[in-house]
Enzyme design. Structure first.
Site, PDB file in Angstrom:
ATOM      1  N   LYS A 183       0.760  -1.128   0.224  1.00 51.74           N
ATOM      2  CA  LYS A 183      -0.211   0.093   0.022  1.00 51.74           C
ATOM      3  C   LYS A 183       0.857   1.189  -0.014  1.00 51.74           C
ATOM      4  CE  LYS A 183      -4.321   0.838   2.578  1.00 51.74           C
ATOM      5  NZ  LYS A 183      -4.708   0.741   3.777  1.00 51.74           N
TER       6      LYS A 183
HETATM    7  C1  E4P Z   1      -8.119   1.234   4.495  1.00 52.66           C
HETATM    8  O1  E4P Z   1      -7.474   0.838   3.758  1.00 52.66           O
HETATM    9  C2  E4P Z   1      -8.143   2.543   5.267  1.00 52.66           C
HETATM   10  O2  E4P Z   1      -6.836   2.814   5.606  1.00 52.66           O
HETATM   11  C3  E4P Z   1      -9.285   2.631   6.083  1.00 52.66           C
HETATM   12  O3  E4P Z   1     -10.578   2.021   5.486  1.00 52.66           O
HETATM   13  C4  E4P Z   1      -9.578   4.028   6.757  1.00 52.66           C
HETATM   14  O4  E4P Z   1     -10.497   4.023   7.553  1.00 52.66           O
HETATM   15  P1  E4P Z   1     -10.695   5.225   8.582  1.00 52.66           P
HETATM   16  O5  E4P Z   1     -11.385   6.410   7.739  1.00 52.66           O
HETATM   17  O6  E4P Z   1     -12.232   4.696   9.525  1.00 52.66           O
HETATM   18  O7  E4P Z   1      -9.595   5.229   9.326  1.00 52.66           O
END
Ligand code: E4P
Length: 231
Positions: free
Chosen positions: A83
């Site tokens: 990522k």
């Molecule tokens: C996933 O890849 C993201 O990092 C995550 O869904 C972020 O979610 P949040 O906005 O609830 O922290």
């Protein structure tokens, strides 16, 4: 539609993987911090439990170190997806890692223009954050619809729309309606999907009526049951 869960909590992952409904896992530096565990160890264990794609995020901010970290993460297991953040360095790293055959999830996407760049950089997944847009009064789901529509105009783009920052079952349903490929769900939201008060009430009523019959399926059947047990 693929279902990922958004957590680094191994107990939750094991429990939900046992449902057979999990296609992958996403993590981020905040979720790793919350787990209190060594990142490489926890990603390795998640990859053992879930055969699908497991996103592990780089923490370097510059291209060179993002690629080095990405290569290290990709070596943990075959199902690691690296990522990277949606910055210029992140997209350069995306192109390099993707050319090396590594799957890349481009995260922190908040506009359709950013999503188009990520697709051109060879991203396997683009992660637009629905909940964080809603939080600032911008309709997050409109962004998902826009990205899905734009990608459909260019069939050569193979990037999948991974809806992130989901906060409720309605986010998931709306994402499915507009044709998003993947949703990453907090474990609590995935658990909520199973529940409906009418399911609970209907089941309670059926069981109350069944109890009145005094029967048990395993004991029912008379002659048939006797022949089944003797083969
Ligand atoms: C996933 O890849 C993201 O990092 C995550 O869904 C972020 O979610 P949040 O906005 O609830 O922290």
């Amino acid at each position: 539609m693929k279902f990922f869960i958004d957590t680094a909590d191994l107990d939750e992952i094991r429990d939900l993987a046992a449902t057979g409904l999990l296609d992958g896992v996403t993590t981020n530096p905040s979720l790793i911090a919350k787990s209190g565990r060594d990142m490489l160890e926890v990603i390795r264990e998640i990859c053992d439990v879930v055969p699908g794609d497991v996103s592990a995020e780089v923490t370097a901010m510059d291209y060179h170190n993002m690629v080095r970290e990405g290569q290290r993460l990709a070596n943990i297991a075959d199902n690691v997806v690296v990522k990277v953040p949606l910055t210029m360095d992140g997209l350069k790293a995306c192109r390099t890692l993707s050319n090396e055959g590594t799957k890349v999830n481009v995260t922190l996407c908040f506009s359709a223009a950013q999503a188009l760049l990520a697709a051109k950089a060879g991203a396997t997944y683009i992660s637009p954050f629905v909940g964080r847009l809603d939080d600032i009064g911008t309709p997050g789901m409109q962004l998902i619809e826009d990205i899905v529509d734009i990608y459909l105009n260019y069939p050569d783009l193979e990037t999948e729309v991974l809806v992130a920052s989901i906060r409720s079952p309605m986010h998931l349903v709306d994402a499915a309606k507009v044709g998003a490929h993947v949703a990453t769900l907090p474990p609590s939201v995935l658990r909520q999907l199973f529940s409906h008060p009418l399911t609970d009430k209907g089941l309670a009523d059926f069981m109350a009526d069944w109890e009145k019959t005094g029967q048990s399926i395993m004991d029912a059947g008379g002659q048939d049951a006797a022949s089944e047990s003797t083969g």
